[in-house]
Design an enzyme around this catalytic site. Structure first.
Site, PDB file in Angstrom:
ATOM      1  N   SER A 156       0.809  -1.215   0.000  1.00 27.91           N
ATOM      2  CA  SER A 156       0.000   0.000   0.000  1.00 27.91           C
ATOM      3  C   SER A 156       0.844   1.267   0.000  1.00 27.91           C
ATOM      4  CB  SER A 156      -0.940   0.006   1.211  1.00 27.91           C
ATOM      5  OG  SER A 156      -1.874  -1.048   1.117  1.00 27.91           O
ATOM      6  N   HIS A 219      -0.233   4.701   4.935  1.00 25.35           N
ATOM      7  CA  HIS A 219      -0.885   5.190   3.729  1.00 25.35           C
ATOM      8  C   HIS A 219      -0.602   6.674   3.510  1.00 25.35           C
ATOM      9  CE1 HIS A 219      -4.114   1.760   3.716  1.00 25.35           C
ATOM     10  NE2 HIS A 219      -2.877   1.327   3.565  1.00 25.35           N
TER      11      HIS A 219
END
Length: 274
Positions: A156, A219
């Site tokens: 991610s 993230h």
């Protein structure tokens, strides 16, 4: 004679644009004095990384006999990022090869292919690889600072770096690139925005599914790194004074954050804090 001069001017223009942008002359064409940039690089990097991630997933699937979800023994893998083993420096990047289940893999691999291939074809392997790895390392550094007791796996950080690099590309090149973004890429960008919001809400609400938690810090860090490094390394086909200011702001922001994160991990972090 006039036609010959026009052809000579076109060739000269192509050589000048090629020298400024780093593109090959064959990847350029000139229409009525307007310089346009064609795709010229094969997406070798994104395809190779994705194949490696699928191969590692298959290896652990065969080893543990578990394909749909994760196996607890997976946390003992030397590829997983664990702050207790921060001295094993490869873990700050190798965790992108591990995915917790088929759903996790299906989310990340197609997203990085759809978002990464268009950028790689225009900007090249080295630039995209720099952005991807910057996001990967930034994600693990942020995770070690904000959630030191949690393990980190999945691509991610790199995916969000590529996602933010599209924003950097739009800032640098404006309508020249936004007009060429396909509908599929636009859909994935919208989904990434939704997922990005969910990851932030998850971090604020401490929502978890079993023992697997979304790392909102990773993230956010991956996206910030992708934006900053994208502004630094992506090709700028429409240079201006404002772009120079943006470049140095990105350099300063990225350098400050990375220096702090690295020094914190080296000098102040404790491996036995969990």
């Amino acid at each position: 004679m006039l036609r010959r001069n026009v052809e000579t001017d076109k060739k000269r223009t192509k050589r000048e644009v090629s020298k400024k942008t780093g593109l090959s002359v064959s990847g350029l064409r000139t229409d009525k004095g307007v310089k346009t940039i064609g795709n010229h690089c094969s997406p070798f990097l994104m395809i190779s990384v994705s194949i490696a991630q699928v191969a590692v997933y298959m290896y652990y699937g065969f080893s543990h006999g578990e394909w749909m979800t994760y196996h607890y023994d997976l946390y003992e893998s030397p590829l997983v990022f664990d702050t207790g083993y921060r001295k094993q420096a490869w873990r700050f990047a190798s965790y992108i090869l591990i995915h917790l289940g088929l759903g996790h893999l299906i989310l990340n691999v197609p997203a990085q292919l759809i978002l990464g291939i268009p950028l790689e074809k225009v900007h090249g392997h080295i630039r995209l690889g720099t952005i991807y790895m910057a996001g990967v390392v930034a994600a693990s550094l942020a995770s070690s600072f904000f959630t030191p007791c949690d393990l980190l796996v999945g691509a991610s950080g790199g995916v969000y770096a590529i996602f933010a690099a599209h924003l950097a590309n739009a800032i640098l090149n404006g309508s020249d690139v936004t007009k060429k973004i396909s509908g599929l890429v636009q859909c994935v960008l919208v989904l990434m925005c939704f997922d990005f919001g969910c990851s932030i809400c998850n971090g604020l609400c401490s929502f978890s599914l079993g023992v697997v938690k979304l790392s909102s810090a990773a993230h956010v860090a991956g996206a910030l790194a992708g934006l900053c490094v994208g502004l630094m390394v992506l090709k700028n086909f429409r240079k201006s004074v404002a772009d120079k200011a943006v470049f140095w702001v990105a350099v300063l922001a990225y350098a400050c954050l990375m220096i702090f994160a690295i020094f914190w991990n080296v000098f102040w972090a404790r491996d036995d804090s969990c």
